[in-house]
Design a protein around this motif. Structure first.
Motif, PDB file in Angstrom:
ATOM      1  N   MET A 282      14.545  19.042   2.037  1.00 29.18           N
ATOM      2  CA  MET A 282      13.844  18.405   3.141  1.00 29.18           C
ATOM      3  C   MET A 282      12.417  18.051   2.749  1.00 29.18           C
ATOM      4  SD  MET A 282      14.701  17.621   6.355  1.00 29.18           S
ATOM      5  CE  MET A 282      14.093  15.982   5.920  1.00 29.18           C
ATOM      6  N   ALA A 283      11.762  18.927   1.990  1.00 25.08           N
ATOM      7  CA  ALA A 283      10.405  18.642   1.536  1.00 25.08           C
ATOM      8  C   ALA A 283      10.383  17.425   0.615  1.00 25.08           C
ATOM      9  CB  ALA A 283       9.822  19.860   0.818  1.00 25.08           C
ATOM     10  N   ALA A 284      11.352  17.337  -0.292  1.00 30.91           N
ATOM     11  CA  ALA A 284      11.412  16.201  -1.213  1.00 30.91           C
ATOM     12  C   ALA A 284      11.619  14.890  -0.464  1.00 30.91           C
ATOM     13  CB  ALA A 284      12.527  16.420  -2.234  1.00 30.91           C
ATOM     14  N   ILE A 285      12.520  14.912   0.517  1.00 29.45           N
ATOM     15  CA  ILE A 285      12.794  13.707   1.302  1.00 29.45           C
ATOM     16  C   ILE A 285      11.557  13.267   2.066  1.00 29.45           C
ATOM     17  CG2 ILE A 285      14.120  12.813   3.270  1.00 29.45           C
ATOM     18  CD1 ILE A 285      16.415  14.702   2.333  1.00 29.45           C
ATOM     19  N   MET A 286      10.913  14.220   2.737  1.00 25.93           N
ATOM     20  CA  MET A 286       9.733  13.870   3.530  1.00 25.93           C
ATOM     21  C   MET A 286       8.588  13.384   2.654  1.00 25.93           C
ATOM     22  SD  MET A 286       9.565  16.721   6.556  1.00 25.93           S
ATOM     23  CE  MET A 286      10.624  16.582   8.008  1.00 25.93           C
ATOM     24  N   SER A 287       8.379  14.015   1.509  1.00 23.75           N
ATOM     25  CA  SER A 287       7.316  13.591   0.610  1.00 23.75           C
ATOM     26  C   SER A 287       7.579  12.177   0.092  1.00 23.75           C
ATOM     27  CB  SER A 287       7.200  14.569  -0.559  1.00 23.75           C
ATOM     28  OG  SER A 287       6.182  14.172  -1.460  1.00 23.75           O
ATOM     29  N   HIS A 288       8.826  11.908  -0.224  1.00 21.39           N
ATOM     30  CA  HIS A 288       9.196  10.559  -0.688  1.00 21.39           C
ATOM     31  C   HIS A 288       8.967   9.529   0.410  1.00 21.39           C
ATOM     32  CE1 HIS A 288      12.198   7.335  -1.726  1.00 21.39           C
ATOM     33  NE2 HIS A 288      11.505   7.425  -2.840  1.00 21.39           N
ATOM     34  N   ASN A 289       9.367   9.852   1.638  1.00 25.04           N
ATOM     35  CA  ASN A 289       9.166   8.924   2.755  1.00 25.04           C
ATOM     36  C   ASN A 289       7.679   8.677   3.017  1.00 25.04           C
ATOM     37  OD1 ASN A 289      11.912   8.696   3.106  1.00 25.04           O
ATOM     38  ND2 ASN A 289      12.019  10.151   4.809  1.00 25.04           N
ATOM     39  N   LEU A 290       6.883   9.738   2.929  1.00 20.33           N
ATOM     40  CA  LEU A 290       5.448   9.599   3.133  1.00 20.33           C
ATOM     41  C   LEU A 290       4.833   8.706   2.052  1.00 20.33           C
ATOM     42  CD1 LEU A 290       2.803  10.380   4.559  1.00 20.33           C
ATOM     43  CD2 LEU A 290       2.766  12.479   3.171  1.00 20.33           C
ATOM     44  N   HIS A 291       5.274   8.881   0.826  1.00 23.56           N
ATOM     45  CA  HIS A 291       4.763   8.059  -0.276  1.00 23.56           C
ATOM     46  C   HIS A 291       5.119   6.589  -0.059  1.00 23.56           C
ATOM     47  CE1 HIS A 291       3.504   7.118  -4.357  1.00 23.56           C
ATOM     48  NE2 HIS A 291       4.644   6.482  -4.540  1.00 23.56           N
ATOM     49  N   ARG A 292       6.343   6.317   0.358  1.00 22.96           N
ATOM     50  CA  ARG A 292       6.755   4.927   0.614  1.00 22.96           C
ATOM     51  C   ARG A 292       5.896   4.313   1.713  1.00 22.96           C
ATOM     52  NH1 ARG A 292      12.199   3.964   2.523  1.00 22.96           N
ATOM     53  NH2 ARG A 292      11.748   1.796   1.955  1.00 22.96           N
ATOM     54  N   HIS A 293       5.613   5.088   2.748  1.00 24.06           N
ATOM     55  CA  HIS A 293       4.754   4.591   3.827  1.00 24.06           C
ATOM     56  C   HIS A 293       3.368   4.248   3.302  1.00 24.06           C
ATOM     57  CE1 HIS A 293       2.106   4.613   7.306  1.00 24.06           C
ATOM     58  NE2 HIS A 293       1.506   5.682   6.822  1.00 24.06           N
ATOM     59  N   ARG A 294       2.796   5.154   2.547  1.00 21.10           N
ATOM     60  CA  ARG A 294       1.430   4.941   2.065  1.00 21.10           C
ATOM     61  C   ARG A 294       1.338   3.797   1.071  1.00 21.10           C
ATOM     62  NH1 ARG A 294      -0.650  11.254   1.322  1.00 21.10           N
ATOM     63  NH2 ARG A 294      -0.973  11.651   3.562  1.00 21.10           N
ATOM     64  N   LYS A 295       2.428   3.514   0.359  1.00 18.55           N
ATOM     65  CA  LYS A 295       2.439   2.410  -0.595  1.00 18.55           C
ATOM     66  C   LYS A 295       2.892   1.092   0.029  1.00 18.55           C
ATOM     67  CE  LYS A 295       1.051   4.686  -4.205  1.00 18.55           C
ATOM     68  NZ  LYS A 295      -0.252   4.384  -4.850  1.00 18.55           N
ATOM     69  N   GLY A 296       3.216   1.122   1.341  1.00 16.84           N
ATOM     70  CA  GLY A 296       3.608  -0.109   2.013  1.00 16.84           C
ATOM     71  C   GLY A 296       5.069  -0.457   1.908  1.00 16.84           C
ATOM     72  N   GLY A 297       5.889   0.450   1.347  1.00 19.96           N
ATOM     73  CA  GLY A 297       7.308   0.165   1.218  1.00 19.96           C
ATOM     74  C   GLY A 297       8.052   0.246   2.530  1.00 19.96           C
ATOM     75  N   HIS A 298       7.617   1.147   3.408  1.00 20.12           N
ATOM     76  CA  HIS A 298       8.239   1.296   4.728  1.00 20.12           C
ATOM     77  C   HIS A 298       7.162   1.836   5.661  1.00 20.12           C
ATOM     78  CE1 HIS A 298      11.385   1.830   7.711  1.00 20.12           C
ATOM     79  NE2 HIS A 298      10.917   3.047   7.940  1.00 20.12           N
ATOM     80  N   ILE A 299       6.446   0.940   6.328  1.00 17.91           N
ATOM     81  CA  ILE A 299       5.304   1.324   7.142  1.00 17.91           C
ATOM     82  C   ILE A 299       5.760   2.060   8.395  1.00 17.91           C
ATOM     83  CG2 ILE A 299       3.290   0.521   8.404  1.00 17.91           C
ATOM     84  CD1 ILE A 299       3.109   0.170   5.409  1.00 17.91           C
ATOM     85  N   ASP A 300       5.284   3.290   8.546  1.00 17.06           N
ATOM     86  CA  ASP A 300       5.599   4.110   9.717  1.00 17.06           C
ATOM     87  C   ASP A 300       4.474   5.127   9.889  1.00 17.06           C
ATOM     88  OD1 ASP A 300       6.559   5.728  11.696  1.00 17.06           O
ATOM     89  OD2 ASP A 300       8.353   6.395  10.620  1.00 17.06           O
ATOM     90  N   PRO A 301       3.522   4.860  10.797  1.00 16.88           N
ATOM     91  CA  PRO A 301       2.378   5.756  10.960  1.00 16.88           C
ATOM     92  C   PRO A 301       2.750   7.211  11.246  1.00 16.88           C
ATOM     93  CG  PRO A 301       2.002   3.697  12.119  1.00 16.88           C
ATOM     94  CD  PRO A 301       3.432   3.681  11.669  1.00 16.88           C
ATOM     95  N   ASP A 302       3.917   7.450  11.852  1.00 17.31           N
ATOM     96  CA  ASP A 302       4.324   8.823  12.135  1.00 17.31           C
ATOM     97  C   ASP A 302       4.516   9.642  10.864  1.00 17.31           C
ATOM     98  OD1 ASP A 302       4.206   8.436  14.838  1.00 17.31           O
ATOM     99  OD2 ASP A 302       6.356   8.126  15.103  1.00 17.31           O
ATOM    100  N   GLN A 303       4.698   8.962   9.727  1.00 13.30           N
ATOM    101  CA  GLN A 303       4.851   9.691   8.471  1.00 13.30           C
ATOM    102  C   GLN A 303       3.604  10.517   8.153  1.00 13.30           C
ATOM    103  OE1 GLN A 303       7.727   9.700   6.589  1.00 13.30           O
ATOM    104  NE2 GLN A 303       8.658   8.415   8.168  1.00 13.30           N
ATOM    105  N   GLU A 304       2.454  10.138   8.704  1.00 12.59           N
ATOM    106  CA  GLU A 304       1.222  10.873   8.429  1.00 12.59           C
ATOM    107  C   GLU A 304       1.197  12.240   9.116  1.00 12.59           C
ATOM    108  OE1 GLU A 304      -0.958  10.341   6.260  1.00 12.59           O
ATOM    109  OE2 GLU A 304      -0.424   8.299   5.653  1.00 12.59           O
ATOM    110  N   LEU A 305       2.195  12.512   9.957  1.00 15.64           N
ATOM    111  CA  LEU A 305       2.317  13.842  10.550  1.00 15.64           C
ATOM    112  C   LEU A 305       3.040  14.820   9.621  1.00 15.64           C
ATOM    113  CD1 LEU A 305       3.373  12.866  14.199  1.00 15.64           C
ATOM    114  CD2 LEU A 305       1.111  13.622  13.431  1.00 15.64           C
ATOM    115  N   LEU A 306       3.574  14.329   8.523  1.00 16.32           N
ATOM    116  CA  LEU A 306       4.444  15.149   7.685  1.00 16.32           C
ATOM    117  C   LEU A 306       3.744  16.155   6.763  1.00 16.32           C
ATOM    118  CD1 LEU A 306       7.166  12.556   6.567  1.00 16.32           C
ATOM    119  CD2 LEU A 306       7.263  14.210   8.447  1.00 16.32           C
ATOM    120  N   PRO A 307       2.510  15.938   6.307  1.00  8.78           N
ATOM    121  CA  PRO A 307       1.931  16.860   5.314  1.00  8.78           C
ATOM    122  C   PRO A 307       2.048  18.343   5.630  1.00  8.78           C
ATOM    123  CG  PRO A 307       0.582  14.921   5.424  1.00  8.78           C
ATOM    124  CD  PRO A 307       1.624  14.765   6.509  1.00  8.78           C
TER     125      PRO A 307
END
Length: 350
Positions: A282-307
């Motif tokens: 679960m940590a790997a998946i969330m970290s990957h999703n957060l990285h994609r958001h921050r790099k513009g691959g899949h913009i989703d501001p809610d990802q910033e709640l994941l850290p």
């Protein structure tokens, strides 16, 4: 748009063989899917769900619609509740249609949707029974024996690769957890069908009745304990700080594991290892999703709640692997250097 128009024509042409009245029906996009294009279309007296390979994407992994249709077809006449497959079109880009399942899918610890405590407990216990039934389905139901078994080493390799593709600050602590897992990998057991993303959020319910197990994008043949350990992660709201709402009514992880043992009639070897693996995944998946958001691959501001959750999952998994007494770990290790900073940042955004 032309791709959607072509899909519309193909779907209507195929389904009109079963329901001539569908000629004027249109595909309606269903939100939230990340594993292909997902639509609803009015069909017969209800509706159908259509899943298709996105244009320009290879039909592999989570985009392999024929593979998803295969597992659903294999489970049609079992006691595992799944949507029925209505039609399959293997021409590229492939798609399939399945029956519309009634009910709601709520992940209590993440979705922030309040449910009565008794209902949460009932659904969790029902889910354990369905998981035990899934793991009893003979692998031979899949037909031709061309599905290789996924070993625990394969699992670790897969999610380590995902972790490395995520946010840099979680790679080092995540790799430490991965090494602890590799150093004590349990002995293998007989392979079963594994859902891969087994949790309440992928089970549809009408009140206490489960109507369908959905989202089969990463199913495999492998160690059934992978599903058990992953499901247990969602029983502990301390794994998900700053996300959703605390859910005290969810049965504890140990209770869910004991119930699974009762349903299968056999003890579950190395439960703490698989609980830690579930946290690592679960940590790997969330970290990957957060990285994609921050790099513009899949913009989703809610990802910033994941850290804070990523930090908690890695810390809690590490504690499980280093707690030689096998005791339950209910709180993330707040000594983690990322934890306090992540919690403060997340609370400031909420």
């Amino acid at each position: 748009m032309s791709g959607e128009n072509s899909l519309q024509q193909r779907v209507v042409a195929r389904l009109s063989e079963l329901d001539p009245g569908i000629a004027e029906a249109e595909l309606q996009v269903l939100p939230g899917g990340h594993s292909g294009l997902t639509y609803r279309i009015d069909f017969l007296d209800s509706a159908a769900v259509v899943k298709a390979v996105p244009p320009g994407r290879a039909a592999i992994g989570r985009h392999d619609m024929l593979r998803q249709a295969r597992i659903l077809s294999a489970l049609q006449d079992t006691d595992v509740p799944v949507p029925s497959v209505i039609a399959v079109d293997d021409r590229e880009p492939a798609w399939f249609a399945m029956s519309w399942a009634r009910g709601e899918a709520v992940e209590p610890v993440l979705d922030g949707i309040p449910l009565p405590e008794a209902l949460v407990r009932s659904r969790a216990r029902t889910a354990v029974g369905i998981l035990a039934r899934l793991h009893r389905v003979p692998v031979e139901k899949l037909g031709a024996p061309d599905v290789p078994a996924v070993s625990l080493t394969d699992e670790l390799d897969k999610w380590t690769k995902v972790l490395r593709a995520g946010v840099a600050e979680y790679v080092e602590p995540g790799l430490r957890l991965a090494e602890l897992l590799r150093a004590s990998e349990p002995a293998p057991v007989s392979s079963t069908i594994v859902h891969g993303d087994y949790r309440l959020g992928n089970l549809l319910f009408e009140d206490e009745e489960a109507t369908a197990l959905v989202d089969w994008e990463i199913w495999s043949v492998g160690d059934p304990r992978v599903d058990v350990g992953y499901f247990a992660v969602f029983a502990n709201h301390h794994n998900f700080p700053a996300l959703g709402s605390p859910v005290e009514a969810f049965p504890p992880e140990e209770e869910l594991i004991r119930l699974y043992e009762e349903k299968t009639g056999a003890p579950l070897a190395a439960p703490s290892w698989f609980r830690a693996l579930g946290r690592f995944r679960m940590a790997a998946i969330m970290s990957h999703n957060l990285h994609r958001h921050r790099k513009g691959g899949h913009i989703d501001p809610d990802q910033e709640l994941l850290p804070p959750t990523i930090a908690a999952l890695i810390s809690n998994g590490t504690t499980l692997m280093t707690d030689t007494g096998g005791r339950s770990v209910n709180n993330p290790n707040e000594a983690d250097p990322n934890y306090e900073r992540s919690m403060t940042a997340a609370k400031g955004r909420r």
